[in-house]
Design an enzyme around this catalytic site. Sequence first.
Site, short mmCIF file in Angstrom:
data_model
loop_
_atom_site.label_atom_id
_atom_site.label_comp_id
_atom_site.label_asym_id
_atom_site.label_seq_id
_atom_site.Cartn_x
_atom_site.Cartn_y
_atom_site.Cartn_z
N GLU A 55 11.80 -4.12 -20.72
CA GLU A 55 10.42 -4.58 -20.52
C GLU A 55 9.55 -3.47 -19.93
O GLU A 55 9.97 -2.77 -19.01
CB GLU A 55 10.40 -5.79 -19.59
N HIS A 56 8.33 -3.34 -20.46
CA HIS A 56 7.36 -2.36 -19.99
C HIS A 56 7.86 -0.93 -20.14
O HIS A 56 7.53 -0.06 -19.33
CB HIS A 56 6.98 -2.63 -18.51
N ASP A 58 8.33 0.34 -23.67
CA ASP A 58 7.99 0.83 -25.02
C ASP A 58 6.81 1.79 -24.97
O ASP A 58 6.80 2.81 -25.66
CB ASP A 58 7.74 -0.32 -26.00
N GLY A 154 4.23 -14.76 -23.22
CA GLY A 154 5.12 -13.61 -23.28
C GLY A 154 6.00 -13.60 -24.52
O GLY A 154 7.00 -12.89 -24.56
N SER A 157 2.43 -14.09 -29.12
CA SER A 157 1.53 -14.86 -30.00
C SER A 157 0.35 -14.01 -30.45
O SER A 157 -0.04 -14.04 -31.62
CB SER A 157 1.03 -16.12 -29.30
N ASP A 201 6.20 -5.28 -30.07
CA ASP A 201 5.91 -6.59 -30.64
C ASP A 201 5.68 -6.49 -32.15
O ASP A 201 6.18 -7.31 -32.93
CB ASP A 201 4.67 -7.21 -29.98
#
Length: 471
Positions: A55-56, A58, A154, A157, A201
């Site tokens: 997480e955090h 990329d 998270g 969407s 994403d």
Amino acid sequence: MGDTNGASVDRVPILKADEPFSTKLKTLAAHFTQKFHCEPSFVVRVPGRVNLIGEHIDYCGYAVCPMAIQQHILVAIAISNDHRISLTNVNTQYDDFQCDLKNVRDRIENTETGPAWYKYFLCGVEGALEVIPREKIPTGILAAVWGNVPPNAGLSSSSALVSAAVLSLVHASQYELSKKDLADISAKAERHIGTQGGGMDQAIAFLGRAGTAMLIEFNPLRATDVTLPENAVFVIAHSQAYHNKASTGDFNLRVAECRFAAQMIAKKRNKDWENAKRLIDVQESLGFSYSEMVLVVLEDLHEEPYTFDEICECLGTTFEQLKETSQVGAFSASQTFKLRQRALHVFQEAHRVAEFQRVNKEDALMEEEKVRLLGELMSKSHASLSKLYECSHPRLDALVDKAMSCGALGARLTGAGWGGCIVGIITKDKVSQFVDDIRRYLSESRVTNGPESNDMVFPTEPNQGAAIYTF
């Protein structure tokens, strides 16, 4: 569902819907026809995603390990001749929207309307218009949107909607692009709304495959299958805290802190700090391992927050030059930055991703041991996100604790944080009881007007990435 056009694995497949999904497409088509008095030409489906670990990181250049989920965004499309974008949403809480094709950028940048739902679609339109040859650009677009990815949770969407808009416009223009190109375009497109995210994403939205999580690496973008233990099930649960990352400066502040950390380390190690945009740039220039980079961070960066003045002094630059060189957006001169904490999280989390992949590939490990080790890595990830990255939320922390007490072998926030969902890992034999227990817990602590607990907690498995459906 079968691929009807023999598309290569490089292209988004064009599929014929099976019976259950066909019913859903007909419902969307009926809404489209009622609004626009014509039938849609095709529908695109883009899934949400759950990030299992990484997480955090990329946007710092490091690999991540997400999987596409069953929940998705659908967009029905037809070309019009009025040089306009006309948008409707099956969900009545979202108002219809229209604008001229030439005014897309202006409507995105209109600060009075905030991060409205249609702006994410417009970001995708703008991204597509930047790459489609002028002679192929449609004369207008009619679009009906329908999604079941929980918003502000998270689970991507907003990125799914941006990606769906890119794919819709590109396919409507009969312009062919690879999945990787579409992912790159979509990642750049979402930045029009002001969020300086990485490309995870959008990459999993297009490159996701049923039955496997993916190791997504960047520069260049590539995806590798990660075969998860057969006995492992991942369960998503919503904390009932909501956060739109484009509505606050939290996310972009973390991006800036990581960039400043990279530049400060580069300067102290006599590297070209002006071209050190990401922490991976510094690691690669030094040729150090993750554990060696942790020692570098502890040696080169102090724990107290940095001011702009201190950063400028260390880098030997001015405030105005720094803002231009670092491209960190509009922060006030009084903003402070926690560089050591953020960099520590990034290097340790990148190492956890590598370990996560290694454990999954290790044939010598028993299934039970694999699941236990993956769970440990996920729990360590959450502790780091909560303490070092400070992007958790009291409800997220409480839900992680509850998941562990209900039998999860590991649990962590997933997505940007500050609200949204957790993902827990549990063995197949305990899933049903676990889901019931977490649903009961959330029902008892339910926020007024929140979704039903059945929609807040659900097991998931790796699903197919984006697809196009014909009628």
